[in-house]
Design an enzyme around this catalytic site. Structure first.
Site, PDB file in Angstrom:
ATOM      1  N   ASP A   1      -3.294   0.735   7.866  1.00  0.00           N
ATOM      2  CA  ASP A   1      -2.088   1.577   7.694  1.00  0.00           C
ATOM      3  C   ASP A   1      -1.011   1.229   8.723  1.00  0.00           C
ATOM      4  O   ASP A   1      -0.167   2.066   9.054  1.00  0.00           O
ATOM      5  CB  ASP A   1      -2.435   3.077   7.791  1.00  0.00           C
ATOM      6  CG  ASP A   1      -3.416   3.510   6.709  1.00  0.00           C
ATOM      7  OD1 ASP A   1      -3.386   2.939   5.612  1.00  0.00           O
ATOM      8  OD2 ASP A   1      -4.228   4.421   6.982  1.00  0.00           O
TER       9      ASP A   1
ATOM     10  N   ASN B   1       0.849  -1.194   0.000  1.00  0.00           N
ATOM     11  CA  ASN B   1       0.000   0.000   0.000  1.00  0.00           C
ATOM     12  C   ASN B   1       0.880   1.236   0.000  1.00  0.00           C
ATOM     13  O   ASN B   1       1.995   1.218   0.525  1.00  0.00           O
ATOM     14  CB  ASN B   1      -0.892   0.013   1.249  1.00  0.00           C
ATOM     15  CG  ASN B   1      -1.827   1.215   1.275  1.00  0.00           C
ATOM     16  OD1 ASN B   1      -2.413   1.595   0.260  1.00  0.00           O
ATOM     17  ND2 ASN B   1      -1.956   1.838   2.439  1.00  0.00           N
TER      18      ASN B   1
HETATM   19  C1  GAR Z   1      -2.536   9.049  -2.901  1.00  0.00           C
HETATM   20  O1  GAR Z   1      -2.094  10.239  -2.311  1.00  0.00           O
HETATM   21  C2  GAR Z   1      -2.353   7.881  -1.953  1.00  0.00           C
HETATM   22  O2  GAR Z   1      -1.203   7.993  -1.175  1.00  0.00           O
HETATM   23  C3  GAR Z   1      -3.594   7.987  -1.130  1.00  0.00           C
HETATM   24  O3  GAR Z   1      -4.605   8.303  -2.027  1.00  0.00           O
HETATM   25  C4  GAR Z   1      -4.051   9.068  -3.089  1.00  0.00           C
HETATM   26  C5  GAR Z   1      -4.458   8.422  -4.397  1.00  0.00           C
HETATM   27  O4  GAR Z   1      -4.100   9.235  -5.465  1.00  0.00           O
HETATM   28  N1  GAR Z   1      -3.865   6.752  -0.429  1.00  0.00           N
HETATM   29  C6  GAR Z   1      -4.390   6.695   0.789  1.00  0.00           C
HETATM   30  O5  GAR Z   1      -4.727   7.678   1.413  1.00  0.00           O
HETATM   31  C7  GAR Z   1      -4.560   5.300   1.344  1.00  0.00           C
HETATM   32  N2  GAR Z   1      -4.828   5.348   2.750  1.00  0.00           N
HETATM   33  P1  GAR Z   1      -4.106   8.659  -6.935  1.00  0.00           P
HETATM   34  O6  GAR Z   1      -5.466   7.978  -7.131  1.00  0.00           O
HETATM   35  O7  GAR Z   1      -3.955   9.869  -7.818  1.00  0.00           O
HETATM   36  O8  GAR Z   1      -2.958   7.693  -7.064  1.00  0.00           O
END
Ligand code: GAR
Length: 222
Positions: free
Chosen positions: A150, A112
């Site tokens: 997480d 993740n």
């Molecule tokens: C990213 O910033 C990722 O780190 C976060 O969602 C975003 C997805 O962006 N993930 C989380 O918060 C998971 N807990 P993307 O769809 O443009 O890759």
């Protein structure tokens, strides 16, 4: 060019898919030794699915709202994923909580990306919370996924400064630029066989990691 065997990758998303796009681009250029078997979103109609299709990759929605409960959704998701026989499954902005049944099934081959320097700021609104807490440094982490949200063992982190004028959007953009390098690095190590999980311990190059690796980069600030 690369002598590393390509690994089969399944990517789970929920939305925009900018991390997915970075992986698609790096796979297409030959920089990343992966064959992306399928991209699956739990939300239909999201931008990430379109990005996959544009790259000629199979893209499917499995709408969690159509299932009576979390285990039923996850059972269908496991069936779908395992039909593609992946070496590695990655969560790239996949915003569903996963039960232990799912995370144990993929133990050691499920990664993740999380937009904070774990163990700080698990959960949502990480950028807002980092600013509110007065942090001077923030970033993103790649970790093996375990049942604890997480909370799985961290592999590698990218750090960025928090600047005095930052709001959650400016900080998120700075972190996101690093995320797009971070995932590729971790996937590359996994494909090379340098990375593995044993119990709750990450091993890198045959040695237990006592702290997360750092993504050294020149992209932090202009
Ligand atoms: C990213 O910033 C990722 O780190 C976060 O969602 C975003 C997805 O962006 N993930 C989380 O918060 C998971 N807990 P993307 O769809 O443009 O890759």
């Amino acid at each position: 060019m690369s002598e590393i065997r390509k690994i089969r990758l399944v990517v789970l998303i929920s939305g925009r898919g900018s991390n997915l796009q970075a992986i698609l681009d790096q796979a297409a250029s030959g920089a990343l030794p992966v064959e992306i078997a399928v991209v699956i979103s739990n939300r239909p109609g999201v931008q990430g699915l379109e990005r996959a299709r544009q790259a000629g990759i199979a893209a499917l929605a499995l709408d969690h709202k159509l299932f009576p409960d979390r285990p039923a959704f996850e059972a269908a998701l496991i069936d779908l994923i395992d039909g593609h026989q992946p070496d590695l499954v990655i969560l790239a902005g996949f915003m569903r909580v996963l039960t232990a049944g799912f995370t144990e099934h993929y133990r050691g081959r499920l990664l993740n990306i999380h937009p904070s320097l774990l163990p700080k700021f698990r959960g949502l609104h990480t950028h807002e919370r980092a600013i509110a807490a007065g942090e001077t440094e923030h970033g993103a982490s790649i970790h093996f996924v375990t049942a604890e949200l997480d909370g799985g063992p961290v592999i590698v982190q990218a750090r960025v400064p928090v600047l005095p004028d930052d709001d959650p959007d400016t900080l998120a953009a700075r972190v996101l630029a690093q995320e797009h390098h971070l995932y590729s690095q971790a996937i590359h190590w996994f494909a090379e066989g340098r990375l593995r999980l044993s119990g709750e311990q990450v091993w890198f190059d045959g040695k237990p990691l006592d702290q997360p690796l750092r993504l050294e980069n020149a992209h932090t600030l202009d």
